[in-house]
Structures are given as structure tokens and as C-alpha cells.
Design a protein around this motif. Structure first.
Motif, PDB file in Angstrom:
ATOM      1  N   ASN A 216       0.818  -1.232   0.000  1.00  0.00           N
ATOM      2  CA  ASN A 216       0.000   0.000   0.000  1.00  0.00           C
ATOM      3  C   ASN A 216       0.844   1.270   0.000  1.00  0.00           C
ATOM      4  OD1 ASN A 216       0.919  -0.070   2.547  1.00  0.00           O
ATOM      5  ND2 ASN A 216      -1.081  -0.045   3.561  1.00  0.00           N
ATOM      6  N   ARG A 217       2.181   1.129   0.062  1.00  0.00           N
ATOM      7  CA  ARG A 217       3.062   2.293  -0.133  1.00  0.00           C
ATOM      8  C   ARG A 217       4.408   1.815  -0.652  1.00  0.00           C
ATOM      9  NH1 ARG A 217       7.032   2.819   3.825  1.00  0.00           N
ATOM     10  NH2 ARG A 217       6.597   1.881   5.830  1.00  0.00           N
ATOM     11  N   ILE A 218       5.099   2.718  -1.370  1.00  0.00           N
ATOM     12  CA  ILE A 218       6.406   2.336  -1.912  1.00  0.00           C
ATOM     13  C   ILE A 218       7.458   2.386  -0.793  1.00  0.00           C
ATOM     14  CG2 ILE A 218       5.857   3.049  -4.262  1.00  0.00           C
ATOM     15  CD1 ILE A 218       7.548   5.605  -3.725  1.00  0.00           C
ATOM     16  N   LEU A 219       8.669   2.019  -1.110  1.00  0.00           N
ATOM     17  CA  LEU A 219       9.817   2.019  -0.190  1.00  0.00           C
ATOM     18  C   LEU A 219       9.470   1.409   1.177  1.00  0.00           C
ATOM     19  CD1 LEU A 219      11.315   5.553  -1.042  1.00  0.00           C
ATOM     20  CD2 LEU A 219      12.172   3.320  -1.787  1.00  0.00           C
ATOM     21  N   PRO A 220       9.073   0.135   1.221  1.00  0.00           N
ATOM     22  CA  PRO A 220       8.660  -0.461   2.494  1.00  0.00           C
ATOM     23  C   PRO A 220       9.782  -0.496   3.536  1.00  0.00           C
ATOM     24  CG  PRO A 220       8.803  -2.124   0.756  1.00  0.00           C
ATOM     25  CD  PRO A 220       8.962  -0.808   0.098  1.00  0.00           C
ATOM     26  N   GLU A 221      11.053  -0.374   3.096  1.00  0.00           N
ATOM     27  CA  GLU A 221      12.179  -0.399   4.048  1.00  0.00           C
ATOM     28  C   GLU A 221      12.281   0.914   4.816  1.00  0.00           C
ATOM     29  OE1 GLU A 221      12.474  -0.611   0.771  1.00  0.00           O
ATOM     30  OE2 GLU A 221      13.214  -2.604   0.239  1.00  0.00           O
ATOM     31  N   MET A 222      11.562   1.958   4.387  1.00  0.00           N
ATOM     32  CA  MET A 222      11.703   3.274   5.022  1.00  0.00           C
ATOM     33  C   MET A 222      10.502   3.595   5.904  1.00  0.00           C
ATOM     34  SD  MET A 222      13.456   5.766   2.303  1.00  0.00           S
ATOM     35  CE  MET A 222      15.016   6.200   3.005  1.00  0.00           C
ATOM     36  N   ALA A 223      10.688   4.565   6.823  1.00  0.00           N
ATOM     37  CA  ALA A 223       9.573   4.999   7.679  1.00  0.00           C
ATOM     38  C   ALA A 223       8.457   5.567   6.800  1.00  0.00           C
ATOM     39  CB  ALA A 223      10.072   6.070   8.645  1.00  0.00           C
ATOM     40  N   GLU A 224       7.199   5.401   7.282  1.00  0.00           N
ATOM     41  CA  GLU A 224       6.049   5.772   6.455  1.00  0.00           C
ATOM     42  C   GLU A 224       6.075   7.236   5.968  1.00  0.00           C
ATOM     43  OE1 GLU A 224       2.383   4.354   7.917  1.00  0.00           O
ATOM     44  OE2 GLU A 224       1.277   5.109   6.188  1.00  0.00           O
ATOM     45  N   ALA A 370      15.476  13.519  -2.616  1.00  0.00           N
ATOM     46  CA  ALA A 370      15.760  12.168  -2.088  1.00  0.00           C
ATOM     47  C   ALA A 370      15.081  12.053  -0.742  1.00  0.00           C
ATOM     48  CB  ALA A 370      17.263  11.958  -1.955  1.00  0.00           C
ATOM     49  N   VAL A 371      15.080  10.850  -0.202  1.00  0.00           N
ATOM     50  CA  VAL A 371      14.638  10.653   1.184  1.00  0.00           C
ATOM     51  C   VAL A 371      15.756   9.911   1.903  1.00  0.00           C
ATOM     52  CG1 VAL A 371      12.122  10.752   1.070  1.00  0.00           C
ATOM     53  CG2 VAL A 371      13.263   8.685   0.294  1.00  0.00           C
ATOM     54  N   ALA A 372      15.976  10.255   3.178  1.00  0.00           N
ATOM     55  CA  ALA A 372      17.061   9.647   3.945  1.00  0.00           C
ATOM     56  C   ALA A 372      16.621   9.443   5.373  1.00  0.00           C
ATOM     57  CB  ALA A 372      18.289  10.555   3.895  1.00  0.00           C
ATOM     58  N   GLN A 373      17.075   8.335   5.920  1.00  0.00           N
ATOM     59  CA  GLN A 373      16.753   8.011   7.300  1.00  0.00           C
ATOM     60  C   GLN A 373      18.050   7.462   7.876  1.00  0.00           C
ATOM     61  OE1 GLN A 373      13.272   5.556   7.266  1.00  0.00           O
ATOM     62  NE2 GLN A 373      13.920   4.429   9.067  1.00  0.00           N
ATOM     63  N   ILE A 374      18.801   8.333   8.590  1.00  0.00           N
ATOM     64  CA  ILE A 374      20.135   7.929   9.033  1.00  0.00           C
ATOM     65  C   ILE A 374      20.268   8.090  10.535  1.00  0.00           C
ATOM     66  CG2 ILE A 374      22.602   8.470   8.826  1.00  0.00           C
ATOM     67  CD1 ILE A 374      21.881   9.225   5.920  1.00  0.00           C
ATOM     68  N   LEU A 375      20.615   6.987  11.202  1.00  0.00           N
ATOM     69  CA  LEU A 375      20.746   6.948  12.670  1.00  0.00           C
ATOM     70  C   LEU A 375      19.536   7.610  13.337  1.00  0.00           C
ATOM     71  CD1 LEU A 375      24.554   7.857  12.815  1.00  0.00           C
ATOM     72  CD2 LEU A 375      23.548   5.605  13.180  1.00  0.00           C
ATOM     73  N   GLY A 376      18.362   7.308  12.836  1.00  0.00           N
ATOM     74  CA  GLY A 376      17.120   7.806  13.423  1.00  0.00           C
ATOM     75  C   GLY A 376      16.695   9.179  12.914  1.00  0.00           C
ATOM     76  N   VAL A 377      17.582   9.894  12.196  1.00  0.00           N
ATOM     77  CA  VAL A 377      17.230  11.236  11.701  1.00  0.00           C
ATOM     78  C   VAL A 377      16.599  11.090  10.315  1.00  0.00           C
ATOM     79  CG1 VAL A 377      18.126  13.528  11.101  1.00  0.00           C
ATOM     80  CG2 VAL A 377      19.175  12.214  12.970  1.00  0.00           C
TER      81      VAL A 377
END
Ligand SMILES: Cc1cc2nc3c(=O)[nH]c(=O)nc-3n(C[C@H](O)[C@H](O)[C@H](O)COP(=O)(O)OP(=O)(O)OC[C@H]3O[C@@H](n4cnc5c(N)ncnc54)[C@H](O)[C@@H]3O)c2cc1C
Length: 550
Positions: A216-224, A370-377
Motif C-alpha cells: 500500500n506504499r512504496i519504499l517499504p524499508e523506510m519509515a512511512e 531524495a529521502v534519507a533516514q540515518i541513525l534515526g534522523v
């Protein structure tokens, strides 16, 4: 390759696969072990390592073809590289069989310790027509083929008069909303949008980019929130995103989705699902969800102390019990663990466990986003894109490649994308094709460019009458041939052929057909005889009824 025998005490380490997992294992082993302790041999199909996270940038040419790869010999100077195909692994006798090269002889490589790191391949099983019509996106060759194909569709669309065909040529479909699918559709969309202005007729025509994803959303490895940002950004840039859908089948004219929806198009890229390479599928050992089962020290189940498996081909669980995702950053850390454990096996130390839980994820959404999720940020937009470029540039091994990529990026900011094709395709060979019921194979009046052999299914041969109606001349079945008349008489098609059922055919292009019939006279005779019989039948069917009965 150094073919001299190592001293008896020197252990033989063989690494299968030269991707992130294999190359980094060799690099760490070179640091950990002295040459007299072990010889390291790496077998890979190509003599280079591919930096897959940047591969999609080859499509637009924002990174030059050769700059997204690095020669393995330079990355692993103390490793014997065998640039061949791995054909068989015999775990019981500890030997790997490698394909022949110029000399038609297989090569046998015996090992004391084996590392299996062959990655995975796109799986088209159970998806009719995908093998023939969809492109995978994993290797440098895949990226080159896709770039050339996209440019070719633009060139064709520019000269095509038929509006429906022009729309198909300007429609690009990508299956899979993971990192690679998202990056590929974003690159195609940016590239086509940027270069269309160089085409006199296309500059005002819309193009269509469609991303198909099963969840139901792309990039399932990333936060919603980041995945939703990615979806909104792509949609704002004109990409259509179809969620909870899957590619189910394909023909040369359309993508067919699981729901039955069809998308007329000439470009389909498929990034999911994946499966093990054939050589590992045949391997008799424990597998889970189509991957090799390992323990937390990355040893292959039932072959502890001899075989390690890592990267995309293995199920790797960390000590917390979580499954490591198939990413480059995990493959690199798995390589450190495997190399330490092989060194320990040689020197008699204890095995370390794989504990890496991931530093974060990054995905490019095309130029400037882009989208980034690094060390919780969590970051998104231009800032994340800048970070994406900096991190991946830093991670590219070797100053040489870093400078080349940075230069490519700078030039890409200053000048429009390069539009030149790299035309490497050899003459089109014999190929398979799939047709869905109702699909046109060819139309009356088309140029005769191929002969067709039905492998499975049925088709109708139809004659277009002067009043516009169609007359059924014949129904052909599995094993029948057609299309020979136009080739033998060098004329255009005198009938239309349409698939009656789902149909698989073998297509023999004119060049190959001519070579075969001239060098194998019996082959040519079959088709001449068939053409003669069909001509007679046509003449009979066109005669007035009373004449036929005479
Ligand atoms: C387009 C794309 C974008 C990606 N983006 C990211 C990203 O942004 N971040 C991230 O962390 N990960 C990303 N990934 C995933 C990451 O690249 C993989 O997880 C990683 O490459 C896995 O490494 P590997 O060594 O297991 O497999 P691979 O890198 O696939 O290497 C396997 C090697 O084995 C060779 N091989 C296989 N079979 C044989 C055979 N029979 N004979 C000889 N050689 C053989 C292959 O040629 C290949 O060189 C991306 C992947 C793709 C395809």
C-alpha cells in the motif's frame, strides 16, 4: 591468474561472486591473512564490481558507463580473479566447476574454505511474456540496454505517424517500488522530460511513467512519512504510482497487471521478484524463502567451518534474530564477519557473530530530491539528495572513481543530458515471443521480416476484404509455421495474423531464415513447399464457387 601450486600448508579460499559481499570479503581477507597462510581466488562473471546504488544514474548518463564500475583486480590486488561463469558447486568434494573460456575445457577449483556470494536474479517465473519483453535492472549491461532502449523509443516516437503507437513508445512501466524500482522510474522520468525538447515533434507530447508496487506504499524499508514524501514527490513530477498491483504478464505491446488492467507500452522494467542464480538453485543444502540458510557466524547450515554464505543470496540473521535486509551496507558488514571467521578457522580462533543492525537508508527520487533516514534522523528533499550524493560518493572505493563521478555530476549540472546511443546490439537473432488472446502478430500490408513457429497456442489467419470485413483463412496450432510467404516472395504480408489463445512463438528473423535455407536446403524446402500449398489454397478460396466444384 597464478597457477603454481600453493605449499601444502597454505589454505585455498574460493569466493563465488564479485559483488559487494564477495569483493569486500576478498579485500578483508587480504588484510587479515598473509600470502603463505592462504591463497584467495574469486570467481565472477565480469572482471569488474558494480556500484549498484548508483546504477540508475547510467540511464540518464549523469554518471558515465565505466565510472559506475571498478576493476576487481585493482580492488583486490592479491586475489586470483577468474572471470568466468560458475557452473557447479560440489560441496561434498569441495570443488567448484567453472565454465570453459577460449579453450573448450572446464576449470576445476578445489577449496578448503568456500564463500558463496552470488547475489540474486530477477525471477520471471509464472509471468508469461516477461522474459521476452521485460528488462531486469541489476547489471551494467542491464543499465546500458535500458538507456539505449529508452533513447530508441524516443527516436521511433519522433518519426512514427500512428498516434497509438507513439503513445506506447512514450510509456515507461517499472515493476517494484523498492529502492531500485523507485530510482529507475525517477531517472527515466527526469531523462525523458529533459531530452524531449531536442525532438521537434515530441517536445509538446506528454510521456507517461508508471510505477507498480504490490503493497500500500512504496519504499517499504523506510519509515512511512518518508515513503509518503517519496510518493508525493514522484507524483508531482508526473509519475503515476499504482499501489497494491503487480505485473502479471507482458507482450511486446503492453504490460498486463494482476487486476487485469493493461498498460499499452514498449518499455517494461522489472525489479522484483528475485530468486537465486541457477547454480545455487541446484545446490542441495538448506534454503529458506529461496535463499541459503546460515547461522549468525554466516556459516552455511550443515557445512559449518567450511562454507560461508552472505549477501543477497543468503538469509542472514543478526544476534537479535532480525533478518538482515538485502542491501549493500549489510553485504559489506557481512563480508567483514565472514573474513574474520575464515581467518579464525585457519588460525584456530573462535567465530564472531554478525551484529550489524543497519545505519539507515537513502533513496534518490531523481534530480534534486531524495529521502534519507540515518541513525534515526529523517530527511527529505534537496538536503537529503545532497546527503545521498555525498554518502555514496564517499563509499565508492578509490580516489580515481570518486573524482570521475564528482566530475560527471558537475558536468551534468552544467550541460543537458547526453542523448547519444551506444549501439552495440548485434543482428537480431532467433527469439521467443508471447502473445495474449486478440493480440496482432502482424498485419496485412506489413513488411515480411520474420517467420514464426508456434510453440504453444493458436492463431487466426485473416484476409482483409475490400469492404473492410475480415475473412478467416485458417486457424494455426502448436507446431505450425507462418509468415514464410512474404519472405520467400519478398512482398508485403498478404494476411493478418491474430492470436486466438495465449500463444508462444519462435521468431526467425529474415537474415537468419535466409542463412538457414541457403545452408540447409532441406529446411528451405519445407517452407517453399508450405508456401506453394498455401498459395494454391488461397487461389482455390478466391475462385468463384462453381469453378472450384468443376
Ligand atoms: C539498482 C539497484 C539499486 C540499489 N540501491 C541500493 C542502495 O541505494 N543502497 C543499498 O544499500 N543497497 C542497494 N541495492 C542493493 C545492493 O546493491 C545489493 O544488496 C548488493 O549488491 C548485494 O551484494 P551481493 O554481493 O550479495 O550481490 P551482487 O552485488 O548482485 O553480486 C553478485 C555477483 O555474483 C556474480 N555471479 C552470480 N552468479 C554467477 C555465476 N554463476 N558465475 C559467475 N558469477 C556469478 C554476479 O555477476 C555478481 O557480480 C541496490 C540494488 C540494485 C540492483
Amino acid at each position: 591468474m597464478n597457477t603454481s601450486q600453493p605449499p601444502a600448508a597454505t589454505k585455498r579460499i574460493v569466493i563465488l561472486g564479485g559483488g559487494f559481499a564477495g569483493v569486500y570479503t576478498a579485500r578483508y581477507l587480504e588484510k587479515l591473512l598473509r600470502p603463505e597462510e592462504a591463497t584467495i581466488t574469486l570467481i565472477n562473471r565480469e572482471n569488474y564490481w558494480v556500484y549498484q546504488p548508483m546504477l540508475s544514474e547510467v540511464i540518464s548518463g549523469s554518471i558515465g558507463l565505466a565510472n559506475v564500475v571498478s576493476p576487481i583486480r585493482r580492488l583486490c590486488p592479491r586475489t586470483n580473479l577468474v572471470t568466468r561463469e560458475i557452473e557447479e558447486i560440489d560441496l561434498a568434494n569441495k570443488v567448484v566447476t567453472v565454465s570453459p573460456g577460449f579453450r573448450p575445457r572446464q576449470l576445476l577449483l578445489h577449496y578448503d574454505y568456500l564463500v558463496i556470494a552470488v547475489g540474486n536474479v530477477t525471477n520471471f517465473y509464472g509471468m508469461p511474456g516477461m522474459l521476452e519483453n521485460a528488462m531486469p535492472f541489476k547489471t551494467l549491461a542491464d543499465a546500458m540496454v535500458l538507456r539505449n532502449h529508452v533513447i530508441r523509443t524516443l527516436e521511433e516516437a519522433e518519426v512514427e505517424q500512428d498516434a497509438e503507437l507513439r503513445r506506447k513508445l512514450l510509456t515507461f512501466v517499472v515493476g517494484g517500488g523498492g529502492f531500485s524500482g523507485v530510482e529507475v522510474i525517477a531517472e527515466i522520468n527526469d531523462f525523458v522530460g529533459a531530452v524531449k525538447k531536442n525532438y521537434l515533434r515530441l517536445r509538446n507530447e506528454p510521456h507517461r511513467c508508471v510505477l507498480i508496487h504490490s503493497r500500500n506504499r512504496i519504499l517499504p524499508e523506510m519509515a512511512e512519512p518518508l515513503a509518503l514524501f517519496a510518493q508525493n514527490t514522484l507524483r508531482k513530477r508526473g509519475v503515476e504510482i499504482l499501489l497494491e498491483e503487480r505485473l502479471a504478464a507482458a507482450t511486446s505491446e503492453k504490460a498486463i497487471l494482476k487486476s487485469g488492467v493493461t498498460i499499452p507500452c514498449k518499455t517494461i522494467v522489472c525489479t522484483v521478484p528475485s530468486t537465486l542464480p541457477l547454480v545455487i538453485q541446484d545446490l542441495e543444502c538448506a534454503k529458506e524463502a529461496g535463499r541459503l540458510v546460515t547461522n549468525t557466524s554466516l556459516e552455511l547450515k550443515d557445512y559449518e567451518g567450511q562454507v560461508w554464505a552472505l549477501g543477497d543470496c543468503a538469509v542472514v540473521k543478526t544476534v537479535s534474530g532480525d533478518r538482515a535486509p538485502p542491501t549493500a551496507q549489510h553485504a559489506i558488514r557481512e563480508a567483514t564477519t565472514a573474513a574474520s571467521n575464515i581467518a579464525a578457522a585457519i588460525r584456530g580462533g573462535s567465530q564472531v557473530q554478525f551484529t550489524f543492525e543497519g545505519l539507515g537508508t537513502l533513496a534518490s527520487l531523481g534530480h534534486g530530491a531524495a529521502v534519507a533516514q540515518i541513525l534515526g534522523v529523517k530527511l527529505s528533499g534537496l538536503m537529503a539528495w545532497f546527503l545521498w550524493r555525498c554518502i555514496y560518493l564517499m563509499k565508492m572505493p578509490g580516489l580515481n572513481r570518486k573524482v570521475r563521478i564528482a566530475t560527471d555530476w558537475m558536468l551534468h549540472l552544467l550541460f543537458p543530458p547526453d542523448l547519444a546511443q551506444t549501439k552495440l546490439e548485434p543482428e537480431r537473432g532467433i527469439q521467443n515471443q508471447h502473445f495474449q488472446p486478440g493480440d496482432l502478430v502482424f498485419q496485412q500490408g506489413d513488411l515480411g521480416d520474420s517467420v514464426y513457429v508456434i510453440e504453444k497456442g493458436e492463431c487466426d489467419v485473416l484476409r482483409e476484404e475490400p469492404d473492410g470485413s475480415q475473412k478467416l483463412l485458417a486457424t494455426l496450432k502448436t507446431g505450425d509455421y507462418f509468415g514464410e510467404m512474404a519472405l520467400l516472395s519478398d512482398q508485403s504480408r498478404n494476411a493478418t495474423v491474430r492470436a486466438r489463445t495465449a500463444m508462444n512463438v519462435l521468431i526467425i528473423p529474415k537474415g537468419n531464415f535466409d542463412k538457414l535455407r541457403h545452408s540447409v536446403p532441406a529446411f528451405g524446402e519445407i517452407f517453399r513447399e508450405l508456401a506453394r500449398r498455401r498459395r494454391e489454397e488461397n487461389v482455390k478460396s478466391e475462385r468463384p464457387r462453381d469453378l472450384v466444384e468443376e
